[in-house]
Design a protein around this motif. Structure first.
Motif, PDB file in Angstrom:
ATOM      1  N   LYS A 297      41.736  25.875  76.895  1.00  0.00           N
ATOM      2  CA  LYS A 297      40.628  25.069  76.413  1.00  0.00           C
ATOM      3  C   LYS A 297      40.939  23.582  76.357  1.00  0.00           C
ATOM      4  CE  LYS A 297      38.303  28.675  73.739  1.00  0.00           C
ATOM      5  NZ  LYS A 297      37.697  29.027  72.425  1.00  0.00           N
ATOM      6  N   VAL A 298      42.171  23.250  75.989  1.00  0.00           N
ATOM      7  CA  VAL A 298      42.519  21.839  75.827  1.00  0.00           C
ATOM      8  C   VAL A 298      43.110  21.271  77.112  1.00  0.00           C
ATOM      9  CG1 VAL A 298      43.887  20.176  74.511  1.00  0.00           C
ATOM     10  CG2 VAL A 298      42.868  22.141  73.347  1.00  0.00           C
ATOM     11  N   LEU A 299      44.061  21.989  77.696  1.00  0.00           N
ATOM     12  CA  LEU A 299      44.739  21.468  78.880  1.00  0.00           C
ATOM     13  C   LEU A 299      44.096  21.914  80.186  1.00  0.00           C
ATOM     14  CD1 LEU A 299      48.476  21.862  77.773  1.00  0.00           C
ATOM     15  CD2 LEU A 299      47.035  19.826  77.677  1.00  0.00           C
ATOM     16  N   GLY A 300      43.233  22.912  80.130  1.00  0.00           N
ATOM     17  CA  GLY A 300      42.561  23.371  81.346  1.00  0.00           C
ATOM     18  C   GLY A 300      43.489  24.064  82.326  1.00  0.00           C
ATOM     19  N   ILE A 301      44.560  24.681  81.826  1.00  0.00           N
ATOM     20  CA  ILE A 301      45.521  25.379  82.681  1.00  0.00           C
ATOM     21  C   ILE A 301      45.082  26.831  82.867  1.00  0.00           C
ATOM     22  CG2 ILE A 301      47.919  26.149  82.892  1.00  0.00           C
ATOM     23  CD1 ILE A 301      48.737  23.798  81.130  1.00  0.00           C
ATOM     24  N   LYS A 302      45.090  27.298  84.081  1.00  0.00           N
ATOM     25  CA  LYS A 302      44.832  28.714  84.320  1.00  0.00           C
ATOM     26  C   LYS A 302      45.902  29.524  83.599  1.00  0.00           C
ATOM     27  CE  LYS A 302      44.498  32.284  87.881  1.00  0.00           C
ATOM     28  NZ  LYS A 302      44.633  32.625  89.321  1.00  0.00           N
ATOM     29  N   THR A 303      45.460  30.439  82.735  1.00  0.00           N
ATOM     30  CA  THR A 303      46.399  31.198  81.913  1.00  0.00           C
ATOM     31  C   THR A 303      46.028  32.672  81.935  1.00  0.00           C
ATOM     32  OG1 THR A 303      46.631  29.265  80.458  1.00  0.00           O
ATOM     33  CG2 THR A 303      47.468  31.365  79.637  1.00  0.00           C
ATOM     34  N   THR A 304      47.006  33.515  82.183  1.00  0.00           N
ATOM     35  CA  THR A 304      46.793  34.957  82.227  1.00  0.00           C
ATOM     36  C   THR A 304      47.513  35.609  81.056  1.00  0.00           C
ATOM     37  OG1 THR A 304      46.674  34.904  84.641  1.00  0.00           O
ATOM     38  CG2 THR A 304      47.042  37.049  83.609  1.00  0.00           C
ATOM     39  N   LEU A 305      46.796  36.487  80.360  1.00  0.00           N
ATOM     40  CA  LEU A 305      47.348  37.188  79.203  1.00  0.00           C
ATOM     41  C   LEU A 305      47.739  38.607  79.579  1.00  0.00           C
ATOM     42  CD1 LEU A 305      47.906  37.395  76.125  1.00  0.00           C
ATOM     43  CD2 LEU A 305      45.522  38.156  75.870  1.00  0.00           C
ATOM     44  N   TYR A 306      49.020  38.920  79.396  1.00  0.00           N
ATOM     45  CA  TYR A 306      49.507  40.300  79.461  1.00  0.00           C
ATOM     46  C   TYR A 306      49.752  40.724  78.009  1.00  0.00           C
ATOM     47  CZ  TYR A 306      50.156  39.742  84.517  1.00  0.00           C
ATOM     48  OH  TYR A 306      49.948  39.529  85.855  1.00  0.00           O
ATOM     49  N   GLY A 307      48.667  41.120  77.347  1.00  0.00           N
ATOM     50  CA  GLY A 307      48.678  41.236  75.896  1.00  0.00           C
ATOM     51  C   GLY A 307      49.400  42.430  75.324  1.00  0.00           C
ATOM     52  N   CYS A 526      48.742  38.614  54.201  1.00  0.00           N
ATOM     53  CA  CYS A 526      47.389  38.279  54.644  1.00  0.00           C
ATOM     54  C   CYS A 526      46.818  39.396  55.510  1.00  0.00           C
ATOM     55  CB  CYS A 526      47.361  36.958  55.422  1.00  0.00           C
ATOM     56  SG  CYS A 526      48.044  37.071  57.099  1.00  0.00           S
ATOM     57  N   PRO A 527      45.482  39.554  55.522  1.00  0.00           N
ATOM     58  CA  PRO A 527      44.825  40.435  56.495  1.00  0.00           C
ATOM     59  C   PRO A 527      44.729  39.671  57.817  1.00  0.00           C
ATOM     60  CG  PRO A 527      43.461  40.079  54.520  1.00  0.00           C
ATOM     61  CD  PRO A 527      44.508  39.007  54.570  1.00  0.00           C
ATOM     62  N   TYR A 528      45.755  39.795  58.653  1.00  0.00           N
ATOM     63  CA  TYR A 528      45.951  38.886  59.779  1.00  0.00           C
ATOM     64  C   TYR A 528      44.743  38.782  60.690  1.00  0.00           C
ATOM     65  CZ  TYR A 528      47.735  36.880  64.083  1.00  0.00           C
ATOM     66  OH  TYR A 528      47.899  36.090  65.192  1.00  0.00           O
ATOM     67  N   THR A 529      44.147  39.898  61.039  1.00  0.00           N
ATOM     68  CA  THR A 529      43.073  39.883  62.031  1.00  0.00           C
ATOM     69  C   THR A 529      41.861  39.122  61.514  1.00  0.00           C
ATOM     70  OG1 THR A 529      43.874  42.056  62.715  1.00  0.00           O
ATOM     71  CG2 THR A 529      41.773  41.342  63.629  1.00  0.00           C
ATOM     72  N   LEU A 530      41.611  39.196  60.204  1.00  0.00           N
ATOM     73  CA  LEU A 530      40.497  38.437  59.641  1.00  0.00           C
ATOM     74  C   LEU A 530      40.748  36.940  59.739  1.00  0.00           C
ATOM     75  CD1 LEU A 530      39.645  40.506  56.428  1.00  0.00           C
ATOM     76  CD2 LEU A 530      38.712  40.728  58.747  1.00  0.00           C
ATOM     77  N   PHE A 531      41.986  36.534  59.577  1.00  0.00           N
ATOM     78  CA  PHE A 531      42.319  35.112  59.696  1.00  0.00           C
ATOM     79  C   PHE A 531      42.220  34.619  61.138  1.00  0.00           C
ATOM     80  CE2 PHE A 531      44.757  34.965  55.559  1.00  0.00           C
ATOM     81  CZ  PHE A 531      44.018  33.926  55.025  1.00  0.00           C
ATOM     82  N   ALA A 532      42.851  35.370  62.036  1.00  0.00           N
ATOM     83  CA  ALA A 532      43.043  34.851  63.392  1.00  0.00           C
ATOM     84  C   ALA A 532      41.961  35.270  64.376  1.00  0.00           C
ATOM     85  CB  ALA A 532      44.407  35.295  63.910  1.00  0.00           C
ATOM     86  N   HIS A 533      41.289  36.407  64.123  1.00  0.00           N
ATOM     87  CA  HIS A 533      40.378  36.950  65.140  1.00  0.00           C
ATOM     88  C   HIS A 533      39.097  37.505  64.525  1.00  0.00           C
ATOM     89  CE1 HIS A 533      43.624  36.491  68.024  1.00  0.00           C
ATOM     90  NE2 HIS A 533      44.424  37.119  67.188  1.00  0.00           N
ATOM     91  N   TYR A 534      38.596  36.847  63.506  1.00  0.00           N
ATOM     92  CA  TYR A 534      37.425  37.373  62.790  1.00  0.00           C
ATOM     93  C   TYR A 534      36.223  37.549  63.717  1.00  0.00           C
ATOM     94  CZ  TYR A 534      33.739  37.869  59.297  1.00  0.00           C
ATOM     95  OH  TYR A 534      32.681  38.335  58.553  1.00  0.00           O
ATOM     96  N   ASN A 535      36.032  36.621  64.634  1.00  0.00           N
ATOM     97  CA  ASN A 535      34.875  36.679  65.534  1.00  0.00           C
ATOM     98  C   ASN A 535      35.186  37.379  66.856  1.00  0.00           C
ATOM     99  OD1 ASN A 535      33.046  35.260  63.797  1.00  0.00           O
ATOM    100  ND2 ASN A 535      34.137  33.371  64.310  1.00  0.00           N
ATOM    101  N   GLU A 536      36.356  37.969  66.947  1.00  0.00           N
ATOM    102  CA  GLU A 536      36.747  38.684  68.170  1.00  0.00           C
ATOM    103  C   GLU A 536      37.593  39.907  67.825  1.00  0.00           C
ATOM    104  OE1 GLU A 536      38.618  35.467  70.269  1.00  0.00           O
ATOM    105  OE2 GLU A 536      40.370  35.433  68.942  1.00  0.00           O
ATOM    106  N   LYS A 537      37.172  40.600  66.773  1.00  0.00           N
ATOM    107  CA  LYS A 537      37.964  41.732  66.269  1.00  0.00           C
ATOM    108  C   LYS A 537      38.082  42.851  67.301  1.00  0.00           C
ATOM    109  CE  LYS A 537      35.589  42.245  62.386  1.00  0.00           C
ATOM    110  NZ  LYS A 537      34.760  41.048  62.198  1.00  0.00           N
ATOM    111  N   GLU A 538      36.992  43.129  68.027  1.00  0.00           N
ATOM    112  CA  GLU A 538      37.044  44.207  69.021  1.00  0.00           C
ATOM    113  C   GLU A 538      38.019  43.862  70.144  1.00  0.00           C
ATOM    114  OE1 GLU A 538      33.175  45.160  70.427  1.00  0.00           O
ATOM    115  OE2 GLU A 538      32.428  45.837  68.469  1.00  0.00           O
ATOM    116  N   TRP A 539      38.008  42.608  70.570  1.00  0.00           N
ATOM    117  CA  TRP A 539      38.943  42.164  71.605  1.00  0.00           C
ATOM    118  C   TRP A 539      40.382  42.315  71.122  1.00  0.00           C
ATOM    119  CZ3 TRP A 539      42.266  37.815  71.435  1.00  0.00           C
ATOM    120  CH2 TRP A 539      42.921  37.531  72.642  1.00  0.00           C
ATOM    121  N   ALA A 540      40.663  41.898  69.891  1.00  0.00           N
ATOM    122  CA  ALA A 540      42.021  42.017  69.356  1.00  0.00           C
ATOM    123  C   ALA A 540      42.450  43.479  69.265  1.00  0.00           C
ATOM    124  CB  ALA A 540      42.101  41.355  67.981  1.00  0.00           C
TER     125      ALA A 540
END
Length: 578
Positions: A297-307, A526-540
């Motif tokens: 988002k900031v640097l505009g670098i193509k980035t691939t996630l192997y999650g 902390c409830p980590y997922t609520l902090f870091a991925h509240y709007n993307e819980k299904e993805w996480a």
């Protein structure tokens, strides 16, 4: 420095963690419901926040300083341009022209209207400084070395500006703002060259005509003291790695105001090094949330996630590399946050050597006390805000280059050519003080974490579904390859429960500090997922990060007290109703 046996820390909703510390970098969210309120921006919760993690929360001192700067600028300029009278502007403050310029560019390229672009400007600020005759003359502050740059913009762009602040970690600290507010009568404002009015009136003063103001401070280190303090930090970091004589602090360790600021400088430097083909980064494992976002988002670098950080994903990566895929760098965490898995660094290093890409390892959770990753990494990234400080009251980040890396010279040159020291002297002084007993604290916290891990796993027949911790995990053998002979298994763990209600009851009953961040001298949950991925819980969840995962950063408290508190919470979880 932190006590090896501190008292437990807790707090009411919205209070600072640690308590009563204006520079605290965490905030108390003592219940599951409060965390949901924070994540959903519930006014009843947000309104009680005294502070927050600095990249996610604009500190009240920074907000106050920005307000004063914007107000004076707008008063003068509205009188010059009646057509914009009564307009409200906002401001973001940065410690260097470079970051301010990047923020201005970021705002202007985000579908910003021409009318909005016309209102975006950068103010260059500094403290007036003359030689003094008082006893503090040796601590004279030169505004050139303590410059500020305020990017002002219309309110409709606040969310975009805030995302830049968050993802880059390049804003000023609360101590930086506090110092400027104490000397507000001596702040000089210089507009950008695009401002027609300020081409005529070059210098304005925020508090009136004070061109000959003299600034002194008995609490700010002198230039020499500041340089010495940062040299100590660099050498301390260098000494944590094997064969420290091969790491020259002035060349191979770079200090930054935040960990994310260090990462974005590293990524930018790698971009500028060039590789003769399009740039692509690989994130291997489910990494910290902003690592992926800052690259794309900031640097505009193509980035691939192997999650999943799986062997099959490495197989896919290797297959594509053999098909001439142009990978520039791979980013890994050791171990990963929050699932605490460990990557196959040996295989990754072999691929990197064969296909000529850079291996970036984040050792914030593992720490160089427990693990030796320098043999597998070209460069190490570390958030000093976490266990290196431990006190939860100062931010910092570091880059350490492996002097044996084939990329060492190019990395060193690229980072050096871009380096601007924006680490505020008082922050550096606090970090140096806090980190003096880093090794002892890591050993203590890691031992405590092992005990809590064993305790939680002993309840897998009742309420605990899974404990995520390097020891006893499916990737322990990978972790053990780079674990030092006397190293532990880190201070962080996560746990899931058989039913969501049990997770909520356990968390609410756990009598420890609760809020964002990790690596604190006190235990912090902390409830980590609520902090870091509240709007993307299904993805996480697709990557194994469940919605009701509880993350625990284990601190330095008496282990018997910690075990008692966890047992009380487990008993409550076992009795939880659906």
């Amino acid at each position: 420095m932190g006590s090896i046996n501190p008292e437990s820390v807790s707090g009411e909703l919205g209070e600072t963690l640690p308590p009563n510390n204006i520079h605290a970098i965490s905030v108390s969210l003592p219940t599951w419901e409060a965390t949901i309120g924070w994540a959903s921006r519930d006014p009843a919760v947000i309104g009680r926040m005294q502070t927050g993690y600095p990249r996610f929360f604009i500190h009240q001192l920074i907000d106050e300083l920005a307000g004063k700067i914007v107000k004076r600028h707008q008063e003068d300029h509205d009188s010059y341009r009646p057509d914009i009278s009564n307009r409200v502007l906002h401001g973001m403050i940065f410690p260097s022209a470079y970051y301010a310029g990047k923020c201005e560019e970021f705002l202007k390229r985000k579908n910003t209207s021409e009318a909005q672009k016309d209102q975006i400007k950068t103010l260059n600020l500094g403290l007036a400084s003359l030689k003094t005759k008082d006893c503090f003359a040796t601590k004279q502050v030169d505004w050139v070395n303590l410059e500020l740059h305020a990017v002002i913009f219309p309110p409709g762009l606040f969310a975009i500006a805030k995302s830049f602040w968050q993802h880059t970690g390049s804003g000023i600290s609360s101590r930086y703002a506090e110092f400027y507010l104490k000397h507000i009568d001596s702040v000089l404002v210089r507009c950008s060259s695009t401002c027609e009015r300020c081409k005529v009136k070059k210098v304005e003063n925020l508090a009136g005509e004070h061109e000959s103001s003299q600034i002194t401070s008995n609490n700010l280190p002198s230039v020499e003291e500041d340089s010495h303090c940062k040299d100590i930090l660099r050498q301390r970091l260098a000494n944590l790695h094997p064969r420290p004589s091969e790491i020259t602090e002035s060349e191979d360790v770079f200090i930054y105001p935040t960990g994310m600021c260090a990462f974005i400088n590293l990524a930018t430097s790698i971009l500028e090094m060039g590789s003769g083909h399009p740039c692509e980064f690989v994130c291997y494992g489910f990494l910290y949330v902003d690592t992926f976002k800052v690259l794309e988002k900031v640097l505009g670098i193509k980035t691939t996630l192997y999650g999943h950080a799986s062997a099959s994903e490495l197989d896919d990566l290797e297959y594509s590399l053999r098909k001439n895929r142009p990978v520039t760098a791979i980013v890994v965490e050791v171990p990963q946050n929050p699932l605490l898995g460990s990557p196959d660094l040996c295989r990754i290093k072999r691929l990197a050597d064969e296909f000529n890409f850079i291996v970036i390892v984040d050792d914030t959770v593992g720490t160089p006390v427990n693990v030796n990753v320098l043999l597998f990494a070209d460069v190490i990234i570390t958030s000093l805000s976490k266990m290196f400080s431990g006190a939860c009251d100062v931010m910092g980040g570091a880059i350490t280059i492996n002097p044996k890396s084939l990329f060492a010279s190019r990395l060193r040159n690229a980072l050096s050519s871009n380096y601007v020291d924006t680490y505020f002297p008082l922050d550096a002084a606090i970090m140096e003080l806090n980190s003096r007993d880093f090794v002892q604290r890591v050993i203590k916290a890691s031992k405590n974490a092992e005990l809590i891990c064993d305790l939680l796993r002993s309840h897998e027949s009742t309420c605990v579904q899974k404990v995520y911790y390097p020891k006893g995990s499916s990737t322990q053998k990978l972790y053990d390859r780079f674990r030092k002979p006397d190293g532990g298994y880190a201070y962080l763990l996560s746990v899931t429960f058989k039913r969501p209600a049990q997770a909520i009851v356990f968390f609410n009953a756990l009598d420890v500090a609760k809020g964002p961040s990790l690596g604190t001298n006190f235990t912090l949950a902390c409830p980590y997922t609520l902090f870091a991925h509240y709007n993307e819980k299904e993805w996480a969840t697709e990557y194994g990060v469940q919605e009701h995962l509880v993350r625990i950063s284990v601190g330095l408290e008496d282990p018997e007290i910690l075990k008692y508190k966890v047992n009380v919470a487990l008993k409550a979880a076992e009795q939880a109703a659906d």
